[in-house]
Design an enzyme around this catalytic site. Sequence first.
Site, PDB file in Angstrom:
ATOM      1  N   ARG A  54     -12.595  -3.487  -7.473  1.00 53.77           N
ATOM      2  CA  ARG A  54     -12.467  -4.248  -6.231  1.00 53.77           C
ATOM      3  C   ARG A  54     -13.805  -4.346  -5.506  1.00 53.77           C
ATOM      4  O   ARG A  54     -14.484  -3.344  -5.308  1.00 53.77           O
ATOM      5  CB  ARG A  54     -11.434  -3.536  -5.358  1.00 53.77           C
ATOM      6  CG  ARG A  54     -11.040  -4.246  -4.106  1.00 53.77           C
ATOM      7  CD  ARG A  54      -9.912  -3.525  -3.409  1.00 53.77           C
ATOM      8  NE  ARG A  54     -10.348  -2.271  -2.805  1.00 53.77           N
ATOM      9  CZ  ARG A  54      -9.651  -1.601  -1.873  1.00 53.77           C
ATOM     10  NH1 ARG A  54      -8.482  -2.049  -1.491  1.00 53.77           N
ATOM     11  NH2 ARG A  54     -10.110  -0.488  -1.362  1.00 53.77           N
ATOM     12  N   TYR A 112     -11.342   1.568  10.373  1.00 53.88           N
ATOM     13  CA  TYR A 112     -12.515   2.070   9.653  1.00 53.88           C
ATOM     14  C   TYR A 112     -12.920   1.177   8.480  1.00 53.88           C
ATOM     15  O   TYR A 112     -13.901   1.445   7.816  1.00 53.88           O
ATOM     16  CB  TYR A 112     -12.292   3.509   9.163  1.00 53.88           C
ATOM     17  CG  TYR A 112     -11.017   3.726   8.364  1.00 53.88           C
ATOM     18  CD1 TYR A 112     -10.950   3.366   7.032  1.00 53.88           C
ATOM     19  CD2 TYR A 112      -9.897   4.285   8.953  1.00 53.88           C
ATOM     20  CE1 TYR A 112      -9.786   3.566   6.304  1.00 53.88           C
ATOM     21  CE2 TYR A 112      -8.732   4.490   8.246  1.00 53.88           C
ATOM     22  CZ  TYR A 112      -8.677   4.125   6.916  1.00 53.88           C
ATOM     23  OH  TYR A 112      -7.523   4.300   6.210  1.00 53.88           O
ATOM     24  N   LYS A 113     -12.144   0.104   8.235  1.00 53.04           N
ATOM     25  CA  LYS A 113     -12.490  -0.807   7.132  1.00 53.04           C
ATOM     26  C   LYS A 113     -13.364  -1.929   7.692  1.00 53.04           C
ATOM     27  O   LYS A 113     -14.510  -1.694   8.046  1.00 53.04           O
ATOM     28  CB  LYS A 113     -11.216  -1.294   6.464  1.00 53.04           C
ATOM     29  CG  LYS A 113     -10.477  -0.145   5.766  1.00 53.04           C
ATOM     30  CD  LYS A 113      -9.132  -0.522   5.198  1.00 53.04           C
ATOM     31  CE  LYS A 113      -8.496   0.705   4.539  1.00 53.04           C
ATOM     32  NZ  LYS A 113      -7.077   0.509   4.222  1.00 53.04           N
ATOM     33  N   PHE A 158       0.853  -1.193   0.000  1.00 53.63           N
ATOM     34  CA  PHE A 158       0.000   0.000   0.000  1.00 53.63           C
ATOM     35  C   PHE A 158       0.893   1.249   0.000  1.00 53.63           C
ATOM     36  O   PHE A 158       1.852   1.328   0.749  1.00 53.63           O
ATOM     37  CB  PHE A 158      -0.894  -0.030   1.241  1.00 53.63           C
ATOM     38  CG  PHE A 158      -2.017   0.963   1.210  1.00 53.63           C
ATOM     39  CD1 PHE A 158      -3.183   0.690   0.513  1.00 53.63           C
ATOM     40  CD2 PHE A 158      -1.905   2.171   1.871  1.00 53.63           C
ATOM     41  CE1 PHE A 158      -4.223   1.606   0.483  1.00 53.63           C
ATOM     42  CE2 PHE A 158      -2.940   3.101   1.844  1.00 53.63           C
ATOM     43  CZ  PHE A 158      -4.102   2.813   1.147  1.00 53.63           C
TER      44      PHE A 158
END
Length: 409
Positions: A368, A219-220, A123
């Site tokens: 995605r 937060y995912k 990432f």
Amino acid sequence: MDRADLERLDRDCPLSPCRERFVLPDGVLYFDGNSLGALPRTAPSSIGELVEAEWGGGLIRSWLDAGWFHLARRAGDAIAPLIGASAGEVAVSDSTSVNIFKLAAALLRGGGRRKVLTESGNFPTDMYILEGLVDLLGGGRALVRAPPDEILDAIDEATALVVLSHVDYRTGAVLDMEGIAARCKALGVPAIWDLCHSAGAIPVELNRCGVDYAVGCTYKFLNGGPGAPAFAYVSRDAIGAFEPAVTGWFGHAEQFRFEDRYRPADSIAKCLVGSPPILSLRAVLDGVACFEGVDMAALAAKSRRLSDLFIALADERLARHGLELASPREAARRGSQVSFRHAHAYAIARALIANDLIPDFRDPDILRFGITPLYMRHVDVWDAVETIDAVMAGRAWEDFRTAEREAVT
Ligand SMILES: *Cc1c(COP(=O)(O)O)cnc(C)c1O
């Protein structure tokens, strides 16, 4: 297999009632819980109460009376079982990016080793933080990026630090945490695992794998809300010797003695720096509470079932539109997402969103779909494939072919 079969699966699925723990808009197929988890049903009232009673009524007293002072560690303890960690090993604060800096800076201090190893597809923020840190520390340190299948061999006696994402954000491919951790241990190389796409998504066993350092966002898949603070994990074995590099007062052994010199706390609190975002931390507790009573193995099995279904339906109906599976076919090697490659992935994502199916786009060509088995139904997968098929067949995506890339994709 038709839609009625899937309705039956949803009726019989023991995890189906968990959907009620969330507020989800009608008519929207949400496949982006891997970027922003859905709203926990309890969050509006608990945040409202915090604001009105604790802030409004309790004022400064709430740091003690409402437990604000310990909230970062309490949230960490709530996350711990979801990542195979123990109480006292996790604290919630700052962003994942900042936590990577905090841990990496501490672990790169001193020593003769100069190689900082990461994965070439990692990432971006992980790589940016390491680039900046290597530059800041200097001394001949270099950031080396190896492809996933060469990571194990690239870990050697010259390696000062390894920083890896457990699940690849584009493809969902999972790295062999146990094998890599064992090699790191054997060579005395510290490793930081980024669990952003693993925590709450797939079973993670930090303690069992002998992992000493990890970070991840809330937060995912953990549903903590937009911009919710991230977590940092340091194992019980490593915490004693861990010397913080970012030395703020919340990490001090006796914060309210207001001493002139820094002395680190002798607990995970040494990973804290400054005043925590209390409102957001409260929401993290609500997000994590959505996992109460849920067995991670059962959740992973449902994720696999939903993903396998998605892939099977895509083989049947979407391959002819040029959508090429980018995620591993083998469930054991896949996180909780299904990604496809397509030259016009961005335009397709925009067209799907216009049709109330929300995936996301990742540069350069990845479409995605996050799989969130706490609140996703089998029929949602069916309906999503129907929508994609229709958007592709009707060429609705061509309307977005020349669309400017939005600031957030
Ligand atoms: C989402 C994500 C991040 C986000 O970092 P923040 O600093 O919390 O914005 C970091 N790493 C990975 C692998 C991610 O997926």
